[in-house]
Design a protein around this motif. Structure first.
Motif, PDB file in Angstrom:
ATOM      1  N   SER A 192       0.528   3.958  -2.884  1.00 42.54           N
ATOM      2  CA  SER A 192       0.104   5.311  -2.527  1.00 42.54           C
ATOM      3  C   SER A 192       1.063   6.356  -3.085  1.00 42.54           C
ATOM      4  CB  SER A 192       0.009   5.446  -1.000  1.00 42.54           C
ATOM      5  OG  SER A 192      -1.047   4.673  -0.490  1.00 42.54           O
ATOM      6  N   THR A 241     -12.266   1.108   0.816  1.00 46.41           N
ATOM      7  CA  THR A 241     -10.975   0.559   1.236  1.00 46.41           C
ATOM      8  C   THR A 241     -11.188  -0.524   2.295  1.00 46.41           C
ATOM      9  OG1 THR A 241     -10.608   2.257   2.931  1.00 46.41           O
ATOM     10  CG2 THR A 241      -9.761   2.700   0.727  1.00 46.41           C
ATOM     11  N   SER A 274      -4.343   1.168  -0.350  1.00 49.16           N
ATOM     12  CA  SER A 274      -3.969   2.524  -0.764  1.00 49.16           C
ATOM     13  C   SER A 274      -5.192   3.384  -1.096  1.00 49.16           C
ATOM     14  CB  SER A 274      -3.043   2.458  -1.980  1.00 49.16           C
ATOM     15  OG  SER A 274      -2.885   3.734  -2.560  1.00 49.16           O
ATOM     16  N   LEU A 275      -5.405   4.433  -0.307  1.00 50.43           N
ATOM     17  CA  LEU A 275      -6.487   5.375  -0.583  1.00 50.43           C
ATOM     18  C   LEU A 275      -6.201   6.166  -1.855  1.00 50.43           C
ATOM     19  CD1 LEU A 275      -9.131   6.277   0.968  1.00 50.43           C
ATOM     20  CD2 LEU A 275      -7.824   8.287   1.661  1.00 50.43           C
ATOM     21  N   GLU A 276      -4.923   6.487  -2.062  1.00 50.02           N
ATOM     22  CA  GLU A 276      -4.551   7.262  -3.243  1.00 50.02           C
ATOM     23  C   GLU A 276      -4.843   6.496  -4.532  1.00 50.02           C
ATOM     24  OE1 GLU A 276      -2.774   6.892  -0.526  1.00 50.02           O
ATOM     25  OE2 GLU A 276      -1.438   8.604  -0.129  1.00 50.02           O
ATOM     26  N   THR A 294      -5.975   2.598   5.668  1.00 52.00           N
ATOM     27  CA  THR A 294      -5.154   3.085   4.569  1.00 52.00           C
ATOM     28  C   THR A 294      -3.683   2.728   4.745  1.00 52.00           C
ATOM     29  OG1 THR A 294      -4.899   5.287   5.562  1.00 52.00           O
ATOM     30  CG2 THR A 294      -6.735   4.961   4.032  1.00 52.00           C
ATOM     31  N   ALA A 346       0.826  -1.205   0.000  1.00 49.81           N
ATOM     32  CA  ALA A 346       0.000   0.000   0.000  1.00 49.81           C
ATOM     33  C   ALA A 346       0.863   1.260   0.000  1.00 49.81           C
ATOM     34  CB  ALA A 346      -0.931  -0.003   1.207  1.00 49.81           C
ATOM     35  N   ARG A 361      -3.672  14.689   0.355  1.00 48.22           N
ATOM     36  CA  ARG A 361      -3.880  13.238   0.348  1.00 48.22           C
ATOM     37  C   ARG A 361      -2.995  12.548   1.383  1.00 48.22           C
ATOM     38  NH1 ARG A 361      -4.611  14.483  -5.151  1.00 48.22           N
ATOM     39  NH2 ARG A 361      -2.434  14.103  -5.728  1.00 48.22           N
ATOM     40  N   VAL A 374     -13.579   5.725   1.662  1.00 48.72           N
ATOM     41  CA  VAL A 374     -13.023   5.047   2.837  1.00 48.72           C
ATOM     42  C   VAL A 374     -13.723   3.710   3.060  1.00 48.72           C
ATOM     43  CG1 VAL A 374     -12.596   5.222   5.314  1.00 48.72           C
ATOM     44  CG2 VAL A 374     -12.372   7.259   3.880  1.00 48.72           C
ATOM     45  N   ASN A 407      -4.435  10.346   5.051  1.00 48.39           N
ATOM     46  CA  ASN A 407      -4.038   9.082   5.668  1.00 48.39           C
ATOM     47  C   ASN A 407      -3.727   9.270   7.145  1.00 48.39           C
ATOM     48  OD1 ASN A 407      -4.039   7.304   3.333  1.00 48.39           O
ATOM     49  ND2 ASN A 407      -2.253   8.420   2.611  1.00 48.39           N
TER      50      ASN A 407
END
Length: 349
Positions: free
Chosen positions: A54, A271, A227-229, A223, A50, A208, A268, A212
């Motif tokens: 990211s 994820t 990976s949120l990105e 996250t 991740a 960004r 979110v 996190n």
């Protein structure tokens, strides 16, 4: 800042769809401790993957791409002796900023922290980082024909320091009060920080990275493992559309934050759903080839290497990975881009 003007009224009636996503988030959060105890090796592997995803995805959103994947991997790992161009410099800078936030000593949240992250982001470039904007800036969209359309007007340069201070003060006070869901408050902070747009360049990446950290700080660690990105990069059109819908009349305090919050909370929640899928596969055992197949089709980046699969699925041999990739190739789902030890594969639409 403006999103916190009348917080009790704003979040007094959360839309039903967002309530459902918040339930998904809180259910996922409750399972994190269990996975840390039962699957520590898997979580370590997911965290490593991740982090890399990211760094690459958040940079790519801004057009910062290192085409040579082996070279990009060295930069992300901090193994590149020299950075050859601006993209490599900024990729290394985002790595430094994100890694700083992965350390526990980043707290407290204040203007100094945001300036430090910006300094890290541009530390390898000729551009001086760590300075708030001194000139006015606009946020624009570039159309297919090359013309530019204004998306919104950020806060004036002269007002930026006070607005930034006030945003942080209100956010911290709201989180400490505990009357509203922490993910909602984080989403509002992100919306306002992007609208203030405190820097000439780097606003999206700094925000960004902070997202996190703020989620972790509020007890939502997902996250670290998903990976949120990357999720943002995959939904870039929805990301920008939500921001556009929620920034109108922001300066008057008459904006509607719900389009952005619907996107952000859903992001979110997604994820956590991905995290549940990855961990459930590991708990149930399942066919190792099936696990490779699911990872490649549902979670791998559009271009990947065997090393990516190996990192995501500890305990699965390279031979099993190659067999599964061969089957997916025969089905027309993926195709090799190169041969040899560092070969890359691409998913076909």
């Amino acid at each position: 800042m403006k999103s916190f003007d009348d917080l009790d009224t704003l979040v007094g009636a959360v839309p039903f769809a967002i309530v459902n996503d918040l339930r998904t988030i809180d259910t996922g959060r409750g399972s994190e401790a269990l996975y840390r105890d039962k699957l520590p090796a898997l979580l370590t592997s997911l965290a490593d993957r991740a982090r890399v995803a990211s760094i690459e995805a958040s940079s790519a959103i801004e057009g910062v791409v290192v085409e040579d994947r082996a070279r990009a991997a060295d930069i992300v790992a901090g193994k590149a002796d020299q950075l050859r161009d601006r993209s490599e410099q900024e990729l290394a800078g985002y790595r430094a900023a994100l890694d700083y936030l992965y350390q526990e000593q980043w707290r407290p949240l204040n203007v100094g922290l945001i300036l430090h992250l910006h300094r890290l982001l541009f530390q390898y470039t000729p551009v001086p980082g760590g300075q708030l904007k001194q000139v006015e800036n606009l946020v624009v969209d570039k159309m297919p024909d090359g013309t530019k359309v204004k998306r919104f007007t950020p806060v004036a340069a002269a007002q930026t320091p006070s607005y930034l201070d006030e945003l942080i003060r209100r956010y911290l006070a709201a989180q400490a009060a505990g009357r509203h869901h922490p993910v909602i408050l984080t989403g509002l902070f992100v919306l306002d920080l992007l609208t203030i747009h405190p820097f000439v360049d780097g606003n999206g990446r700094i925000t960004r990275a902070l997202t996190n950290a703020l989620l972790h700080d509020a007890g939502y660690d997902v996250t670290r493992y998903v990976s949120l990105e990357t999720a943002i990069a995959r939904s870039a059109d929805a990301y920008y559309a939500a921001l556009l819908a929620s920034t109108g009349r922001w300066h008057d305090g008459q904006h509607d934050p719900w389009p952005w919050l619907r996107y952000f909370v859903g992001l979110v929640a997604g994820t956590y759903q991905d995290f549940a899928t990855l961990t459930s596969r590991a708990r149930s055992g399942g066919s190792k080839q099936d696990r490779v197949r699911e990872y490649v089709l549902d979670h791998a980046p559009s271009t990947f290497q065997i090393g990516d699969v190996r990192a995501a699925l500890p305990g699965v041999s390279d031979q099993t990975i190659r067999i599964a990739l061969g089957l997916l190739k025969a089905e027309g789902r993926i195709e090799p881009d190169s041969l040899g030890r560092g070969a890359t594969w691409s998913k076909r639409p």
